[in-house]
Motif scaffolding. Structure first.
Motif, PDB file in Angstrom:
ATOM      1  N   HIS A 167      79.977  27.129  17.004  1.00  0.00           N
ATOM      2  CA  HIS A 167      78.617  27.163  16.925  1.00  0.00           C
ATOM      3  C   HIS A 167      78.176  25.548  16.675  1.00  0.00           C
ATOM      4  O   HIS A 167      77.082  25.175  16.881  1.00  0.00           O
ATOM      5  N   ILE A 168      79.226  24.872  16.092  1.00  0.00           N
ATOM      6  CA  ILE A 168      79.057  23.560  16.072  1.00  0.00           C
ATOM      7  C   ILE A 168      79.831  22.765  16.937  1.00  0.00           C
ATOM      8  O   ILE A 168      80.997  23.235  17.006  1.00  0.00           O
ATOM      9  N   HIS A 169      79.593  21.485  17.291  1.00  0.00           N
ATOM     10  CA  HIS A 169      80.407  20.523  18.095  1.00  0.00           C
ATOM     11  C   HIS A 169      80.388  19.210  17.460  1.00  0.00           C
ATOM     12  O   HIS A 169      79.362  18.826  16.738  1.00  0.00           O
ATOM     13  N   TYR A 186      67.111  20.830  20.395  1.00  0.00           N
ATOM     14  CA  TYR A 186      65.996  19.705  20.220  1.00  0.00           C
ATOM     15  C   TYR A 186      66.676  18.529  21.205  1.00  0.00           C
ATOM     16  O   TYR A 186      68.125  18.611  21.456  1.00  0.00           O
ATOM     17  N   PHE A 187      65.626  17.732  21.650  1.00  0.00           N
ATOM     18  CA  PHE A 187      66.240  16.472  22.322  1.00  0.00           C
ATOM     19  C   PHE A 187      66.420  15.436  21.404  1.00  0.00           C
ATOM     20  O   PHE A 187      65.734  15.198  20.623  1.00  0.00           O
ATOM     21  N   GLU A 188      67.436  14.596  21.853  1.00  0.00           N
ATOM     22  CA  GLU A 188      67.615  13.522  20.753  1.00  0.00           C
ATOM     23  C   GLU A 188      67.520  12.253  21.580  1.00  0.00           C
ATOM     24  O   GLU A 188      68.375  11.916  22.647  1.00  0.00           O
ATOM     25  N   TYR A 199      86.070  22.676  19.232  1.00  0.00           N
ATOM     26  CA  TYR A 199      84.981  22.009  18.338  1.00  0.00           C
ATOM     27  C   TYR A 199      85.082  20.312  18.673  1.00  0.00           C
ATOM     28  O   TYR A 199      83.960  19.693  18.804  1.00  0.00           O
ATOM     29  N   THR A 229      69.161  13.106  30.895  1.00  0.00           N
ATOM     30  CA  THR A 229      70.195  13.229  29.985  1.00  0.00           C
ATOM     31  C   THR A 229      70.752  11.622  29.387  1.00  0.00           C
ATOM     32  O   THR A 229      71.279  11.624  28.145  1.00  0.00           O
ATOM     33  N   PHE A 275      67.579  11.242  26.993  1.00  0.00           N
ATOM     34  CA  PHE A 275      67.745  12.266  25.846  1.00  0.00           C
ATOM     35  C   PHE A 275      68.870  13.013  25.824  1.00  0.00           C
ATOM     36  O   PHE A 275      69.092  13.854  26.857  1.00  0.00           O
ATOM     37  N   THR A 276      69.627  13.157  24.849  1.00  0.00           N
ATOM     38  CA  THR A 276      70.750  13.995  24.907  1.00  0.00           C
ATOM     39  C   THR A 276      70.129  15.559  24.889  1.00  0.00           C
ATOM     40  O   THR A 276      69.310  15.713  23.965  1.00  0.00           O
ATOM     41  N   PRO A 277      70.700  16.493  25.786  1.00  0.00           N
ATOM     42  CA  PRO A 277      69.706  17.491  25.967  1.00  0.00           C
ATOM     43  C   PRO A 277      69.945  18.476  24.697  1.00  0.00           C
ATOM     44  O   PRO A 277      70.462  18.414  23.676  1.00  0.00           O
ATOM     45  N   ASN A 278      69.111  19.498  24.807  1.00  0.00           N
ATOM     46  CA  ASN A 278      68.686  20.499  23.898  1.00  0.00           C
ATOM     47  C   ASN A 278      69.742  21.492  23.972  1.00  0.00           C
ATOM     48  O   ASN A 278      69.369  22.607  23.356  1.00  0.00           O
ATOM     49  N   HIS A 279      70.804  21.628  24.716  1.00  0.00           N
ATOM     50  CA  HIS A 279      71.874  22.731  24.824  1.00  0.00           C
ATOM     51  C   HIS A 279      72.247  22.816  23.380  1.00  0.00           C
ATOM     52  O   HIS A 279      72.849  22.038  22.820  1.00  0.00           O
ATOM     53  N   THR A 280      72.530  24.337  23.306  1.00  0.00           N
ATOM     54  CA  THR A 280      73.113  24.821  22.111  1.00  0.00           C
ATOM     55  C   THR A 280      74.343  25.515  22.552  1.00  0.00           C
ATOM     56  O   THR A 280      74.622  26.156  23.636  1.00  0.00           O
ATOM     57  N   SER A 281      75.210  25.786  21.507  1.00  0.00           N
ATOM     58  CA  SER A 281      76.422  26.411  21.700  1.00  0.00           C
ATOM     59  C   SER A 281      75.992  28.143  22.161  1.00  0.00           C
ATOM     60  O   SER A 281      75.496  28.533  21.407  1.00  0.00           O
ATOM     61  N   GLN A 282      76.724  28.437  23.246  1.00  0.00           N
ATOM     62  CA  GLN A 282      76.482  29.825  23.639  1.00  0.00           C
ATOM     63  C   GLN A 282      77.762  30.758  23.334  1.00  0.00           C
ATOM     64  O   GLN A 282      77.481  31.734  23.225  1.00  0.00           O
ATOM     65  N   ASP A 333      74.505  21.218  12.899  1.00  0.00           N
ATOM     66  CA  ASP A 333      73.688  22.177  13.738  1.00  0.00           C
ATOM     67  C   ASP A 333      74.121  22.855  15.256  1.00  0.00           C
ATOM     68  O   ASP A 333      75.307  22.196  15.402  1.00  0.00           O
ATOM     69  N   SER A 334      73.535  23.593  16.006  1.00  0.00           N
ATOM     70  CA  SER A 334      74.172  24.073  17.047  1.00  0.00           C
ATOM     71  C   SER A 334      74.198  23.487  18.302  1.00  0.00           C
ATOM     72  O   SER A 334      74.484  23.810  19.266  1.00  0.00           O
ATOM     73  N   ASN A 335      73.635  22.365  18.372  1.00  0.00           N
ATOM     74  CA  ASN A 335      73.616  21.340  19.310  1.00  0.00           C
ATOM     75  C   ASN A 335      75.016  20.996  20.129  1.00  0.00           C
ATOM     76  O   ASN A 335      75.747  20.913  19.248  1.00  0.00           O
ATOM     77  N   VAL A 372      81.486  29.191  11.311  1.00  0.00           N
ATOM     78  CA  VAL A 372      80.789  28.372  12.234  1.00  0.00           C
ATOM     79  C   VAL A 372      81.756  28.319  13.611  1.00  0.00           C
ATOM     80  O   VAL A 372      81.385  27.919  14.552  1.00  0.00           O
ATOM     81  N   LEU A 427      68.077   9.009  23.307  1.00  0.00           N
ATOM     82  CA  LEU A 427      69.396   8.027  23.430  1.00  0.00           C
ATOM     83  C   LEU A 427      70.524   8.546  22.528  1.00  0.00           C
ATOM     84  O   LEU A 427      71.096   7.651  21.743  1.00  0.00           O
TER      85      LEU A 427
END
Lengths: 451, 387
Positions: free
Chosen positions: B47-49, A334-336, A426, B33, B36-43, A367-369, A307, A338
């Motif tokens: 792959h995880i943050h 996905y949106f989370e 990370y 934002t 809602f924390t945005p739906n951005h993913t690792s590009q 997950d990849s968020n 990962v 707050l």
């Protein structure tokens, strides 16, 4: 007894989906591919045409800047396609396996009786050479050079990484032959890094190597970190590195005179139904591995590798050239609501502003968020906590962004490749793309100063 | 939450490039934002943050400021009561003060965030979170009697010239909140110092007999050290001063939060204290004036010391970025605080200027630390070559 080098800084990220120590049924390859994109800076010259029959060990392409290094087919069969991307860049050369495993015949002899040049020749023509990577830069080793030492990390400390003791079990003879071949390539030593608990394990039965022990969290298993503590790379120094399974390839080549690119990889991650080890052939198409193997409950992300450093792939993609594992995690698009204010009990953080410090044993489903947006550097001192090297990572990043070659050199760009700084990326509060920036910096160095 | 999300998704095109309200894109993005924390993913890369982001970081700092803010509110009421002989209960004192603080907070956030939003839009960036903390810091380091227009002016100056012209959060050289205070201090000294500015209503009404309103630091300068509050009172914060700075105890609670979460640098806090104590002891050895006679540890509970050490000196952008540098940076702040308090009778509070001065020096400290690091690396190469 070798000395134990204690590394304090670093981080073990505990994820769900560790591979159980069982070997699943062997998955016969239908399609395999060798991808020129796995080698930074490689300019392929394709030697085959679609429809052509090839044997295992027969060259598919070579690098225009290093024409003697051949990249060969792992199986015998028919060249199915040469897939190209934008501007006709070659993405992959696909071979459809015929299952017969016809091999090109190579020299079969004890490597200790061969000269350095003969060994080099065999490795270059059989397609084994590309497994030798050099530091600085982590690119394919230059055949005309001689490294100070060859380093092998005997364990992988990355999240969900395979256990080499399990993979290598019972293959002492092939490994020893491989080591013997490699020992001819350097005037120095073959340096193997192991965890203290491996002291009586697989590597204790291998001769002709120097063992160094490393304890501590990831990235202790990164070969770059081990080099830094045993033989730090200064300007002009050259070290080669190789993975243990690839030593097996080389060993088998000299023992049998044939290429055998089968390897054991770990199928891991929270979305894999039964995480385990599987024996596959190099460059196998992932669809054959992932068929019915994942939960399919949420949108999934397939990673060739781990990962932290792996490459994002699709199911019809192929196992990366150097990869020892496949990881499947949920996609995080996905949106989370707050999210920044939520307790996020199911997310891991090194920061105590979340509560994962209360549950030090808990394993997480990551997950990849991004868990935030990219920002300028604000927080300081974060990277240093996860990098057990005498390097100032943020200043190195800034030197790269500023394109300052002198500073990059002084701040240690010769000593690191992407995997070494992956943890910095990370933990980054500002979500900076550390690995991409570092590779950009390395590309600049190669362009300006040569490989 | 789903309906809210749907509503945002529906409106989003209007604020995207080419939309009707594209000029409010950054504002829309900031609100989106935030919700809602945005739906951005690792590009690329990992792959995880980690779950941490800048919003979370800033939220923790704000949480850490709450004790100081609550105590400050109470102290406004308490000091006012002392000055005019009014007896009020704890709750009443708090409400009295909180009502005075609210307008300051509103103006600070209104003006500051307004400028941030506009600047972000001009640059086409997202709105950064930096001002969320600055916006609460600024009122807390102001005297309660500060006119709102003055506060607005200071905020505008600090945000524009202290931060935005350098590129926004993460690029500023000096601490934005302190810059706002310094601006007022030099532009409108009569509203920023003296004995009457710290107590609500004091400039307009006559206090009861014997009440001066001077801060303990000022009392020493006035030769009235004997009238000074006790160490206990100064530690607890029952003294006049800027709104949030008086209670060392409340600040220490904040410090505990920052250190525990790892968001504030304990190295800087500790080294500031060490610097102050060392310089204070040195002065005690050679007491030439009343300030030098002051026991060294008194410096820790007086004026803005604690607040500055915990919330201002530790600002990661303007502090030293190297771990070794943090020790030097903090220590020198401590030394300078004492020096300024001793040798600047016109203005006995040294914390603001000490930190601002060290903000300017911190890149120099980092430069030497990094050069030292490079030299050590080169030496390593030579040792190896000779081996």
């Amino acid at each position: 007894m070798s000395k134990v080098i204690n590394l304090k800084r670093g981080l073990n990220i505990r994820l769900k989906g560790d591979a159980e120590k069982v070997l699943g049924t062997h998955i016969a390859a239908v399609k395999v591919a060798i991808k020129p994109t796995d080698f930074p800076g490689l300019m392929p010259k394709i030697l085959v045409k679609a429809g052509q029959q090839v044997k295992a060990g027969e060259p598919l392409f070579f690098d225009k800047s290093n024409p003697e290094i051949l990249y060969t087919s792992p199986v015998s069969g028919e060249v199915l396609a040469i897939n190209r991307g934008e501007r006709r860049k070659v993405l992959e050369v696909v071979v459809k396996a015929d299952g017969k495993n016809d091999c090109v015949e190579f020299v079969k002899t004890d490597p200790l009786k061969l000269s350095r040049e003969e060994i080099k020749e065999q490795l270059k023509t059989s397609g084994m050479w590309a497994f030798l990577k050099q530091r600085p830069y982590g690119t394919v080793a230059r055949p005309e050079s001689t490294p100070l030492h060859i380093f092998i990390s005997g364990f992988d400390s990355a999240p969900l990484a395979p256990d080499y003791e399990f993979i290598l079990e019972g293959q002492t003879s092939a490994f020893q032959t491989g080591i013997n071949a490699l020992s001819k390539l350097t005037d120095g030593k073959i340096q193997v890094g192991i965890r203290p608990d491996q002291a009586n394990g697989f590597f204790s039965g291998i001769k002709n190597i120097v063992i160094n022990q490393f304890s501590g969290p990831h990235p202790a298993g990164n070969v770059g970190i081990q080099i830094h503590h045993v033989c730090p790379i200064n300007k002009g120094d050259l070290i080669w590195t190789i993975n243990p399974q690839e030593v097996l390839y080389i060993g088998r080549l000299f023992e049998t005179g044939k290429v055998d690119f089968s390897k054991i990889i770990a199928l891991t991650g929270s979305e894999v139904t039964a995480p385990k080890y599987i024996k596959v052939v190099h460059g196998i198409c992932l669809s054959e591995l992932l068929k019915k193997a994942t939960r399919q409950e949420v949108k999934e992300r397939y990673i060739s590798g781990n990962v932290l450093t792996g490459k994002r792939t699709e199911t019809d993609d192929y196992l990366g050239f150097y990869d020892q594992q496949i990881t499947v995690i949920p996609e995080g698009d996905y949106f989370e609501f707050l999210g920044w204010a939520m307790p996020r009990l199911n997310k891991f953080s090194i920061s105590r502003s979340y509560f994962s410090w209360l549950t030090p044993k808990k394993v997480y489903k990551a997950d990849s968020n991004l868990n935030g947006e990219e920002r300028a550097y604000v927080v300081t001192g974060q990277y240093e906590k996860v990098l057990p090297m005498d390097i100032l990572p943020v200043f190195l990043m800034k030197a790269i962004i500023a394109n300052d070659i002198d500073k990059m050199e002084q701040l240690g760009i010769y000593e690191v490749i992407e995997e070494d700084l992956a943890l910095c990326e990370y933990v980054c509060t500002s979500k900076i793309e550390v690995q991409r920036i570092l590779r950009d910096g390395i590309t600049v160095m190669i362009k300006e100063l040569g490989n | 939450m789903k309906s809210l999300r749907n509503y945002i998704d529906k409106k989003k095109p209007l604020f995207s490039p080419g939309g009707k309200f594209a000029k409010l894109g950054s504002t829309f993005g900031a609100i989106e934002t935030f919700l809602f924390t945005p739906n951005h993913t690792s590009q690329t890369g990992v792959h995880i943050h980690d779950a941490i982001d800048l919003k979370r970081t800033m939220t923790v700092v704000i949480l850490a400021l709450v004790p100081a803010m609550l105590f400050g509110s109470w102290n406004i009421g308490y000091q006012n009561g002392l000055a005019f002989g009014v007896e009020r209960g704890i709750i009443d004192n708090f409400i009295f003060g909180f009502l005075k603080l609210i307008p300051l907070l509103v103006v600070s956030y209104g003006v500051g965030l307004g400028i941030e939003f506009i600047a972000a839009q001009i640059r086409g960036h997202e709105v950064n979170e930096g001002y969320l903390v600055t916006g609460i810091l600024i009122p807390l380091i102001m005297p309660v009697n500060i006119p709102l227009w003055m506060l607005a002016l200071a905020v505008a100056f600090a945000v524009i010239f202290g931060k935005e012209i350098f590129g926004g959060t993460g690029y500023n050289i000096m601490n934005v909140a302190l810059l706002a205070r310094a601006f007022l201090f030099f532009a409108y000294p009569s509203q920023m110092s003296g004995d009457s500015v710290w107590i609500y209503d004091l400039p307009n009404k006559v206090p009861i007999d014997g009440f001066s309103g001077a801060t303990p630091l000022a009392q020493i300068g006035q030769g009235a050290a004997s009238k000074m509050a006790s160490f206990h009172d100064m530690f607890m914060g029952f003294i006049p001063g800027s709104i949030g700075e008086t209670s060392t105890l409340a600040v220490l609670i904040g410090a505990a939060i920052l250190i525990f979460t790892g968001i504030g640098s304990w190295k800087i806090m500790l080294s500031v204290v060490l610097g102050t104590l060392s310089m204070g002891f040195l002065c005690n050895l050679l007491p030439l004036n009343a300030y030098m006679e002051l026991p060294a540890y008194y410096h820790l509970v007086m004026g803005g010391f604690a607040f500055g050490a915990v919330f201002m000196a530790t600002d990661p952008v303007t502090a030293s970025h190297t771990e070794k540098g943090k020790w030097i940076y903090g220590f020198l702040i401590g030394v300078l605080v004492v020096l300024i308090r001793i040798f600047n009778p016109a203005y006995p509070e040294g914390m603001m200027l000490a930190i601002l001065l060290m903000n300017v020096w911190s890149p120099l400290i980092d430069y030497f630390v990094v050069e030292g690091h490079i030299k050590r690396r080169l030496k390593r190469a030579k040792v190896k070559a000779n081996a």
